[in-house]
Design a protein around this motif. Structure first.
Motif, short mmCIF file in Angstrom:
data_model
loop_
_atom_site.label_atom_id
_atom_site.label_comp_id
_atom_site.label_asym_id
_atom_site.label_seq_id
_atom_site.Cartn_x
_atom_site.Cartn_y
_atom_site.Cartn_z
N ILE A 1 4.22 -9.32 126.56
CA ILE A 1 3.83 -9.04 125.17
C ILE A 1 2.97 -10.17 124.59
O ILE A 1 3.28 -11.35 124.77
N HIS A 2 1.92 -9.76 123.91
CA HIS A 2 0.95 -10.68 123.31
C HIS A 2 0.72 -10.33 121.86
O HIS A 2 1.05 -9.23 121.41
N HIS A 3 0.05 -11.26 121.16
CA HIS A 3 -0.56 -10.86 119.88
C HIS A 3 -2.07 -11.06 120.03
O HIS A 3 -2.53 -11.70 120.98
N SER B 1 7.18 -12.55 127.09
CA SER B 1 5.95 -12.69 126.32
C SER B 1 5.05 -13.72 127.01
O SER B 1 5.49 -14.45 127.90
N HIS B 2 3.83 -13.76 126.58
CA HIS B 2 2.83 -14.68 127.13
C HIS B 2 3.36 -16.12 127.20
O HIS B 2 3.26 -16.80 128.20
N LYS B 3 3.96 -16.54 126.08
CA LYS B 3 4.50 -17.89 125.94
C LYS B 3 5.54 -18.25 127.02
O LYS B 3 5.75 -19.42 127.32
N LEU C 1 0.54 -20.32 122.04
CA LEU C 1 1.32 -19.92 120.86
C LEU C 1 1.63 -18.42 120.91
O LEU C 1 2.49 -17.92 120.20
N CYS C 2 0.88 -17.69 121.73
CA CYS C 2 0.99 -16.23 121.84
C CYS C 2 2.39 -15.83 122.31
O CYS C 2 2.87 -16.40 123.27
N PRO C 3 3.09 -14.93 121.68
CA PRO C 3 2.65 -13.93 120.69
C PRO C 3 2.88 -14.34 119.23
O PRO C 3 2.95 -13.44 118.38
ZN LIG Z 1 -1.25 -13.70 124.91
#
Ligand SMILES: [Zn+2]
Length: 205
Positions: free
Chosen positions: A64-66, A172-174, A180-182
């Protein structure tokens, strides 16, 4: 033969409802994704077909990303998707938009890069095997709405069921690299386990 099958189905249904009704917990019946999730297809938003391909992959993880940029309420989502696709191809030399699915501020889901092709990233983790979901906006500054949370959980549960991804491989990406994503307001639901808990409730038993 058909009638027999219907009968067996009926008996199974009776048995399962008996099991359910004997249970004392009101949460005994786990809701799960009954129907296909509604989403805006690539054809619906004016996606330009691929002109290049890369080796395909099999989905083993969901990540999961933002979007990482502030997304005002009145921003035109379709223009944003078209712009992101064009930037990805011309500036980054990627085959397409880096993510497979994108969710807007209203929680509407859009298909992006065809999922059989690995996504892309500006960071250094290996994206092969990952289904990439991006929530548009910057959740370092923005607040994830309840609808966005629910739609994210639904999409994640649907993909997890479809590709047989275990709940502990939904991250999530992090969780893979320095970023810092998401964003903190989305990451807190991964950190406290509430997103995975909701996904688990929505998954087929
Ligand atoms: Zn990301």
């Amino acid at each position: 033969m058909k009638l027999n099958l219907i009968f067996v189905g009926f008996v199974l249904l009776l048995m399962s409802s008996c099991i359910t009704s004997r249970s004392t917990s009101p949460q005994a019946v786990t809701p799960h994704v009954e129907t296909q999730l509604e989403m805006v297809t690539r054809a619906d938003w004016g996606w330009v077909p691929l002109t290049d391909t890369i080796p395909t992959h099999e989905i083993k993880y969901i990540t999961i990303h933002h979007g990482g940029e502030d997304f005002p309420e009145d921003k035109d989502v379709i223009k944003y998707l078209i712009g992101l696709q064009s930037w990805s191809r011309s500036d980054k030399n990627w085959i397409d938009n880096p993510y497979h699915y994108m969710i807007d501020l209203q929680g509407k889901i859009y298909e992006a890069r065809p999922i059989e092709y690995p996504g892309d990233t500006n960071t250094d983790y290996d994206v092969r095997g990952h289904a990439l979901i991006c929530v548009m906006g910057n959740y370092e500054n923005q607040i994830l709405s309840e609808t966005q949370f629910e739609q994210l959980a639904l999409l994640t549960a649907t993909l997890a069921d479809k590709y047989g991804v275990a709940n502990d491989l939904i991250k999530s990406h992090k969780d893979y690299t320095e970023t810092l994503c998401p964003g903190k307001d989305l990451y807190r639901y991964l950190e406290d386990g509430s997103l995975i808990k909701r996904v688990a409730e929505l998954r087929k038993p």
